[in-house]
Design an enzyme around this catalytic site. Sequence first.
Site, PDB file in Angstrom:
ATOM      1  N   SER A 284      37.790   0.922   1.503  1.00 39.86           N
ATOM      2  CA  SER A 284      37.810   2.099   2.352  1.00 39.86           C
ATOM      3  C   SER A 284      36.835   1.951   3.499  1.00 39.86           C
ATOM      4  O   SER A 284      35.810   1.291   3.385  1.00 39.86           O
ATOM      5  CB  SER A 284      37.478   3.323   1.494  1.00 39.86           C
ATOM      6  OG  SER A 284      36.467   4.068   2.091  1.00 39.86           O
ATOM      7  N   LYS A 285      37.188   2.584   4.610  1.00 40.88           N
ATOM      8  CA  LYS A 285      36.309   2.514   5.771  1.00 40.88           C
ATOM      9  C   LYS A 285      34.988   3.198   5.444  1.00 40.88           C
ATOM     10  O   LYS A 285      33.967   2.900   6.029  1.00 40.88           O
ATOM     11  CB  LYS A 285      36.960   3.183   6.975  1.00 40.88           C
ATOM     12  CG  LYS A 285      38.183   2.423   7.406  1.00 40.88           C
ATOM     13  CD  LYS A 285      38.629   2.721   8.792  1.00 40.88           C
ATOM     14  CE  LYS A 285      39.922   1.955   8.987  1.00 40.88           C
ATOM     15  NZ  LYS A 285      40.558   2.089  10.233  1.00 40.88           N
ATOM     16  N   ARG A 286      35.052   4.121   4.520  1.00 42.32           N
ATOM     17  CA  ARG A 286      33.820   4.825   4.164  1.00 42.32           C
ATOM     18  C   ARG A 286      32.997   4.033   3.167  1.00 42.32           C
ATOM     19  O   ARG A 286      31.856   4.332   2.925  1.00 42.32           O
ATOM     20  CB  ARG A 286      34.143   6.215   3.608  1.00 42.32           C
ATOM     21  CG  ARG A 286      34.422   7.206   4.707  1.00 42.32           C
ATOM     22  CD  ARG A 286      34.945   8.502   4.153  1.00 42.32           C
ATOM     23  NE  ARG A 286      36.301   8.321   3.632  1.00 42.32           N
ATOM     24  CZ  ARG A 286      37.384   8.391   4.385  1.00 42.32           C
ATOM     25  NH1 ARG A 286      37.285   8.639   5.653  1.00 42.32           N
ATOM     26  NH2 ARG A 286      38.571   8.200   3.867  1.00 42.32           N
TER      27      ARG A 286
END
Length: 479
Positions: A249-251
């Site tokens: 995930s980008k997070r």
Amino acid sequence: MNKVRTRFAPSPTGFMHVGNLRSALYGFLFARQNNGSFILRIEDTDLERYVEGAVDVIYSTLKQSGITFDEGPNEGGAYGPYVQSERRDIYLQYALELVEKKAAYYCFCDKERLDGLADATGIKRYDKHCLSLSEAEIAERLARGDKYVIRQNMPTTGFSEYDDMVFGHISVPNEELEDQVLIKSDGMPTYNFANVIDDHLMAITHVIRGNEYLSSTPKYNLLYQSFGWEIPKYMHLTPIMKDETRKLSKRHGDANFDDFIRKGYLPEAIVNYIALLGWSPKGTQEKFTMAELIEHFDVKGLSKSSSIFDEAKMKWLNGEYIKELPFAKFMELATPFFEQSAIKGIYDYQKFGKLLQSRIEIFNEIPEKVEFIVNFQKFDSELYQNKKLKIDSEVAKVVLETINPLMEKMDVWNEESLHQVIIQTAEELALKSGVVYTVLRVALTATNITPGGSVEMADILGKAESIRRLRLSLKWLRE
Ligand code: GLU
């Protein structure tokens, strides 16, 4: 064939995710191996997602990675501007051309009406309501200043098809394609529109991007056809996964380039590892310089199934790169990590550096690897036990009783003189030198796991501290 032109088209969201970097890398490799051009285009039409300074992050990441551009916002080029927000008028002009051609239309539906289109499962699908507005009605509403979007007018029968260089033949029934928005009510284009206009105007021959766009590509192709433009070739890349089921995930902060650099990864190792995420080289070679990647990269090796990001593997690769660094370069990169460690201002970084260069895979292991040297505390004599060398606490005591006075008398304290005194002690006691080395190492460090042996440890500690520790260790053995 036209000269190959590929592009990297990031949205400036604030950091470079490994998936983005991989798209950039493959685009770069493909352009370079075909003597083509590589273009950077900043896709900043989503004003809500825009992050200040994000373009600098993109530039600095690509620079550190050794990925260079021929055209882009800073580089210039014949197809600029290379920032989408600066191309706003261009998109509108092309959208109006599509309206003329009836391939697109104005839509004035408000949020309430659109919300009402949701089916039982909540999926909203535009019903072409505004397609039936008359010219007069449209003119009137535009004159009145009503808010509008421009939508693509999708065919309702037949199929849209294309061949992807990775996924092969893709075919979608047109009735499944929604009349997507091309120009938003704020006048900005959507990604769905801008990517087509820009890839065409920038003469992109090969579009290399994540496979989240695989199924929308038929819609883009319909746009190309409406304009009568040549459709580029596509290479869609499978996602990079955190594990079997979860997408990276980008997070998930760990998956971004800057974090890896902060942890002490070398850009070359990151790039090398990322190149292998979704691309399998022909042979067994795993370590590739950029020049080798340019030579070996091959679309045929691109995977259709997702790849799992394996940090342990990247660490291993990083360790291989660290081993090969010239020592001065290693020290330059290692010093900030020594500075954060317990030996800061106490022991020599270079001496530790020599021991650690071949023993670490990532620079942030340095603080934990050197910590032991300051943790000298009373320890159990069990630590001296070594069956193979027949060492027990009695042997240790005899060794220290003999060597301590000899070491106290040493004038020159260096590796050579330390070796001599150890060998002399072993001879006097008729013991193997290995016994003396081993006892001394434990007596000096209160541990039996150290990078390097007793001589290196004594050299790092210096004479005064070594003598202090040896006396204490002997005292503890006598207690
Ligand atoms: N701006 C898009 C993204 O960051 C680019 C996709 C593309 O390469 O076309 O996902």
